[in-house]
Scaffold this active site. Structure first.
Site, PDB file in Angstrom:
ATOM      1  N   GLY A 286       0.870  -1.173   0.000  1.00  0.00           N
ATOM      2  CA  GLY A 286       0.000   0.000   0.000  1.00  0.00           C
ATOM      3  C   GLY A 286       0.899   1.213   0.000  1.00  0.00           C
ATOM      4  N   GLU A 287       0.492   2.236   0.662  1.00  0.00           N
ATOM      5  CA  GLU A 287       1.323   3.432   0.777  1.00  0.00           C
ATOM      6  C   GLU A 287       1.751   3.540   2.236  1.00  0.00           C
ATOM      7  OE1 GLU A 287       3.618   5.769  -0.833  1.00  0.00           O
ATOM      8  OE2 GLU A 287       2.110   4.899  -2.169  1.00  0.00           O
ATOM      9  N   SER A 288       3.042   3.367   2.461  1.00  0.00           N
ATOM     10  CA  SER A 288       3.514   3.296   3.848  1.00  0.00           C
ATOM     11  C   SER A 288       3.213   4.582   4.628  1.00  0.00           C
ATOM     12  CB  SER A 288       5.004   2.971   3.887  1.00  0.00           C
ATOM     13  OG  SER A 288       5.731   3.879   3.111  1.00  0.00           O
TER      14      SER A 288
ATOM     15  N   CYS B 165       6.309  -5.282   0.723  1.00  0.00           N
ATOM     16  CA  CYS B 165       6.445  -3.960   0.102  1.00  0.00           C
ATOM     17  C   CYS B 165       6.296  -2.835   1.140  1.00  0.00           C
ATOM     18  CB  CYS B 165       5.472  -3.838  -1.061  1.00  0.00           C
ATOM     19  SG  CYS B 165       6.051  -2.666  -2.283  1.00  0.00           S
TER      20      CYS B 165
ATOM     21  N   ARG C 218      12.638   3.755  -0.499  1.00  0.00           N
ATOM     22  CA  ARG C 218      11.297   3.749  -1.096  1.00  0.00           C
ATOM     23  C   ARG C 218      11.365   4.109  -2.584  1.00  0.00           C
ATOM     24  NH1 ARG C 218       7.608   7.720   1.508  1.00  0.00           N
ATOM     25  NH2 ARG C 218       6.068   6.601   0.293  1.00  0.00           N
TER      26      ARG C 218
ATOM     27  N   ILE D  52       5.703  -3.370  -7.355  1.00  0.00           N
ATOM     28  CA  ILE D  52       4.841  -2.212  -7.602  1.00  0.00           C
ATOM     29  C   ILE D  52       5.360  -1.019  -6.803  1.00  0.00           C
ATOM     30  CG2 ILE D  52       2.480  -1.306  -7.514  1.00  0.00           C
ATOM     31  CD1 ILE D  52       1.521  -4.268  -7.450  1.00  0.00           C
ATOM     32  N   ARG D  53       5.817  -0.002  -7.500  1.00  0.00           N
ATOM     33  CA  ARG D  53       6.451   1.156  -6.833  1.00  0.00           C
ATOM     34  C   ARG D  53       7.280   0.648  -5.652  1.00  0.00           C
ATOM     35  NH1 ARG D  53       2.677   3.596  -4.519  1.00  0.00           N
ATOM     36  NH2 ARG D  53       0.975   2.328  -5.307  1.00  0.00           N
TER      37      ARG D  53
ATOM     38  N   HIS E 183       5.424  -8.658  -4.305  1.00  0.00           N
ATOM     39  CA  HIS E 183       4.068  -9.058  -3.863  1.00  0.00           C
ATOM     40  C   HIS E 183       3.805 -10.532  -4.164  1.00  0.00           C
ATOM     41  CE1 HIS E 183       2.213  -5.128  -2.872  1.00  0.00           C
ATOM     42  NE2 HIS E 183       3.180  -4.667  -3.646  1.00  0.00           N
TER      43      HIS E 183
ATOM     44  N   GLU F  48       1.618 -12.411  -3.113  1.00  0.00           N
ATOM     45  CA  GLU F  48       0.174 -12.718  -3.143  1.00  0.00           C
ATOM     46  C   GLU F  48      -0.425 -12.473  -4.528  1.00  0.00           C
ATOM     47  OE1 GLU F  48       1.492 -10.022  -2.062  1.00  0.00           O
ATOM     48  OE2 GLU F  48       0.144  -8.299  -2.200  1.00  0.00           O
TER      49      GLU F  48
HETATM   50  N1  GLN Z   1       5.667   2.970  -2.801  1.00  0.00           N
HETATM   51  C1  GLN Z   1       5.045   2.497  -1.600  1.00  0.00           C
HETATM   52  C2  GLN Z   1       5.691   3.149  -0.369  1.00  0.00           C
HETATM   53  O1  GLN Z   1       6.708   3.732  -0.476  1.00  0.00           O
HETATM   54  C3  GLN Z   1       5.095   0.991  -1.511  1.00  0.00           C
HETATM   55  C4  GLN Z   1       4.362   0.358  -2.657  1.00  0.00           C
HETATM   56  C5  GLN Z   1       3.744  -0.986  -2.381  1.00  0.00           C
HETATM   57  O2  GLN Z   1       3.498  -1.377  -1.237  1.00  0.00           O
HETATM   58  N2  GLN Z   1       3.426  -1.692  -3.424  1.00  0.00           N
HETATM   59  O3  GLN Z   1       5.192   3.068   0.686  1.00  0.00           O
END
Ligand code: GLN
Length: 176
Positions: free
Chosen positions: A33-35, A65, A92, A121-122, A157, A159
């Site tokens: 997600g987005e930390s 992630c 990150r 993913i990112r 990921h 999952e």
């Molecule tokens: N870019 C997100 C972060 O820095 C991490 C991305 C992800 O969990 N897929 O928190």
């Protein structure tokens, strides 16, 4: 989704919505997600403290992630709050903007005899691995799956692919 994978494997699981529920569970998967967004919940309900207690109690915790970023001892690009439960430095969004997401192949020899498909993913990159940390998986020469005691973290990921190897490893860890 992690729950879907665990269900497919026949492993019992519960979706945790409140910090108070953490005391009752046998192990925890912290999703991506987005930390920065996830951090807001940490201070709100004492979630961060509850996760620390879980790790101190020897329960297995697996961060994927953003989950890995939250567990790290040091966060780069930029620095931010973290739990410091895993002795790694993690950068990150380290693959750069042009590589928003990618599917690569990596090796986790202890978990699977064949290369694993890994979805990034990112994604962050683990830049430093502390002495007590074991590297279980690598992709393009870089550590992507690491373990320190009961804490496991992946920058990809697992999952999102069909392969159950990483979840199986975590579930087996939880059964010990
Ligand atoms: N870019 C997100 C972060 O820095 C991490 C991305 C992800 O969990 N897929 O928190």
């Amino acid at each position: 989704m992690h729950a879907k994978m665990l269900a497919r494997m026949g492993a019992p699981y519960k979706l945790v919505k409140h910090a108070s529920e953490l005391a009752e569970i046998g192990g925890l998967i912290m999703p991506g997600g987005e930390s920065t967004t996830m951090l807001k919940f940490f201070s709100k309900e004492g979630t961060g403290e509850a996760i620390k207690e879980l790790v101190m109690a020897g329960k297995p915790v697996f961060g994927t992630c953003a989950g890995a970023i939250l567990l790290a001892k040091e966060v780069l690009n930029p620095s931010q709050e973290r739990l410091g439960l895993l002795d790694i430095s993690i950068e990150r969004n380290a693959y750069g903007r042009q590589v928003d997401s990618s599917v690569r192949r990596g090796e986790c020899p202890e978990l699977s005899p064949r290369p694993l498909e890994m979805v990034f993913i990112r994604a962050p990159i683990i830049r430093r691995v502390g002495e007590g940390v074991r590297v279980l998986g690598r992709c393009d020469g870089m550590p992507v799956l690491v373990e320190q005691g009961n804490v496991l973290a992946a920058t990809f990921h697992p999952e999102l692919t069909e392969d159950e190897a990483v979840h199986r490893y975590f579930v087996e860890k939880s059964n010990h």
